[in-house]
Motif scaffolding. Sequence first.
Motif, PDB file in Angstrom:
ATOM      1  N   VAL A   1       0.929   4.535  -2.846  1.00 36.62           N
ATOM      2  CA  VAL A   1       0.669   6.022  -2.810  1.00 36.62           C
ATOM      3  C   VAL A   1       1.832   6.538  -3.317  1.00 36.62           C
TER       4      VAL A   1
ATOM      5  N   LEU B   1      -1.191   3.326   8.486  1.00 30.11           N
ATOM      6  CA  LEU B   1      -0.502   4.108   7.462  1.00 30.11           C
ATOM      7  C   LEU B   1      -0.508   5.559   7.938  1.00 30.11           C
TER       8      LEU B   1
ATOM      9  N   LEU C   1      -6.144   9.682   6.016  1.00 28.23           N
ATOM     10  CA  LEU C   1      -5.934   8.130   6.275  1.00 28.23           C
ATOM     11  C   LEU C   1      -6.397   7.687   7.698  1.00 28.23           C
TER      12      LEU C   1
ATOM     13  N   LEU D   1       0.787  -1.149  -0.134  1.00 31.85           N
ATOM     14  CA  LEU D   1       0.059   0.107   0.157  1.00 31.85           C
ATOM     15  C   LEU D   1       0.921   1.596  -0.026  1.00 31.85           C
TER      16      LEU D   1
ATOM     17  N   ALA E   1      -6.791   5.347  -0.071  1.00 26.03           N
ATOM     18  CA  ALA E   1      -5.634   6.104   0.103  1.00 26.03           C
ATOM     19  C   ALA E   1      -5.239   6.939  -0.974  1.00 26.03           C
TER      20      ALA E   1
ATOM     21  N   LEU F   1      -5.312   1.323   6.711  1.00 25.62           N
ATOM     22  CA  LEU F   1      -5.118   3.010   6.544  1.00 25.62           C
ATOM     23  C   LEU F   1      -4.876   3.444   7.792  1.00 25.62           C
TER      24      LEU F   1
END
Length: 770
Positions: free
Chosen positions: A167, A362, A318, A163, A205, A359
Amino acid sequence: MVRPTLGAFLRRLQWGDYAGVAVLAAVFAASVWPIVHAGSVPALQQDWSWPLSRPLALQWLHGFIGMWDDRSLGQPNLLPWQTYAVLVQVALVLAFGPSHALVVWILALESAAAVAFIAMLRAFGIRSRASAYGAALLYAAGPVFFTRLQAGHLAYLVGYALLPLVVSLAYRLAATPRVPTILALGLVFGIACSQIQFLFIAPLAVGALAVCAPELRCRRRELLIASVIAVALLLQSLLPLAFSAAAGIYENQRALVSWEYNLSAHPGSAAVMLGYFTHYYAAHAVSWISVVLYALAGSAFVVAFASRHRYATFAATLWLLGWIVSSGLYGPMSLPFAWAFEHLPLAGVFRDLNYFAVLTSLGICLAVAIALDAFGALAAAYFPLVAIVVLPMAMGAGLSGFIVSPLWVEDTLADMQAIHDRGPGRALLLPAEEPVGSVNGSHAGRDLAAYAPRGNATIDLGGDDRMLAYALATLREGRPRWQLFWRARVRYLVTRQYLRTSRTADLGIGVLPHADASGAPDEILRRQSRLRRLRRSRYSEVYELPTNGSGSFASATASSAMLFSELEDGEIAVSASSVSLPVPTSVESPDPRLGWIASAIGVPTAPWLSDSIYPFAWTLSSNSVAFELPRGVRCLLVAAPSGANLSLSGRTYAIRGRWRRYTIGNGSGGNARLQPLGLVAVARKPCDPGNAAAASQRFFVMPSRYDRGWRLLTPAGFVAPILADGWMMAWPLEEDRMPAIYLPAIAQAIGLIAGGLILAFTGVASVRRR
């Protein structure tokens, strides 16, 4: 043009880089040390599954690549999107062996998570080594990674690791929309969807990034191309899902009466990456870990906003998205989620809302990185907090508690080999009721012998296997009905003395203990003259049950039969269309005391209900239920071990014992009310003893779990199967030989071809555009 070399890259490294890499390497190595030390693999906990040998790895691969899995009683592939991850895992097993391959796989996931996170920070212009390595350690060894490692969700960890790279690639795409970046974003996005929830997690995201990077909003076409590439990789799994019983399985697992409350985190815990219903991380961390996490996350967000960093808002967005979604039915979106799970087709595929904690993780880790980058002096306070958070992983607690004994693995492989040498046939492993665990351990999960050699599928009592539950009940009572085992094409029985079942009806609140199902006692099997013992060890015994061995059979019908005990050897019960009893089931809560629960949830957990074919509803409630009795019905099938009362037309009937028929009137119908005094169940189809004669029609029967994706090619065309005995497939017998076709396999082939064409077209178009 100067090309960067590995030597030039290493010369740019400083002591801070070497120290950071050394800390990461030490923690990651410690996390997998239990596997290296034991020389075995984890098992017997939640969803943990890993091949026990190199040959079994190929069967394991077949279970994910093939759309029809012949394990157990046959089942559709419920996780086809994990194919690419499983391909790599099998290659590792073939190269390094089971235990060392798992070590390599976990180290690769941890390293990928750290590297991808550092790449994201570099894209955002965060250069501080302390922030990069400290926050990367928190991301790659924190609560979310630890929890999923303990749960055995290895495909989820692929998406978790990738992930941050999704991003960072989206961010680079906003700055310079180069063709390689578009292709890389699409491929990484598609591979991250080895866990299907990332089909929504990754766009969330990237959408949150667009809030802070307005230039990304101008790249809609490039993002669309990347999304098309990702979906092309997933077509081989998304298309078949619409044609197989997998869709029906997900649709029938209604969230409010199944596991969705367990799969939602309480808002207070979700805010700091906690809240998974097993509490794996909290059980191994310090008792005040939530205080540490709140202090770390709260101060990091305060400092990040105080620094006025451009991406502090991205981190907070996030975190907010992760908190809202992972809170699920306990959070602010509970009503929309509940409606979606109850009404939208295939919404159940994405029901594991706690997966969205990635999420939250992160966002918190990015906030920590921003805070450290802005104020390096915080390192003295933050690093001890990070060390406390990652301590469970650094102690190897993620794997140490459930590494199975190598002796058990060797014995299991020896049993499988003895069975395979004898010939084809299904093997019923006792205890058969998952979850199973060691007799002296506290952990329980999937059977370590779930994957067997081709031709010798192992059977567990999972799903709605009422007939097997009834067959096992007769075996435990010492009066086995072998024709039930023959019907399921069971040829081998294996008793294992080191395992126990932990089956309970944990529906979130109400808990119904399972009857004693620790496995058929060896002395019962030894007294059976029909059985032949093939192998005996200090851990297990293998018996052969003679059977006709055919993969299908022909049978007459007894369409009015409602109990397995009513069927003769040559009869099946088909679910013919008839009047149904409208007993309402609960849509309020997973607790059966607040309503009636459908049979698909209650069957495996209530042995006293096993001798049944047709659907029923059951409850622990003391509240009465009212329903309309259709005209023409003269009896009901009701079970109530603790007692119940049925009221109809001013008369009260006392309900006692297991399944029994109760004559309730002259067939004029009327309002009925059932007052439970404890456990009680009522059949959803009213019985009529006047139609008990067996029908003359004969059926071709496939003794595999029902799947609406199968078709029989007859002179009249493709014919869908009929549900027989409540679990297997049957077709009217018209000819001696008729080919069977599985539609999802065709859909998978179409998906692979379509995906390949889309990838090729996208690549060519992108190159020409360049």
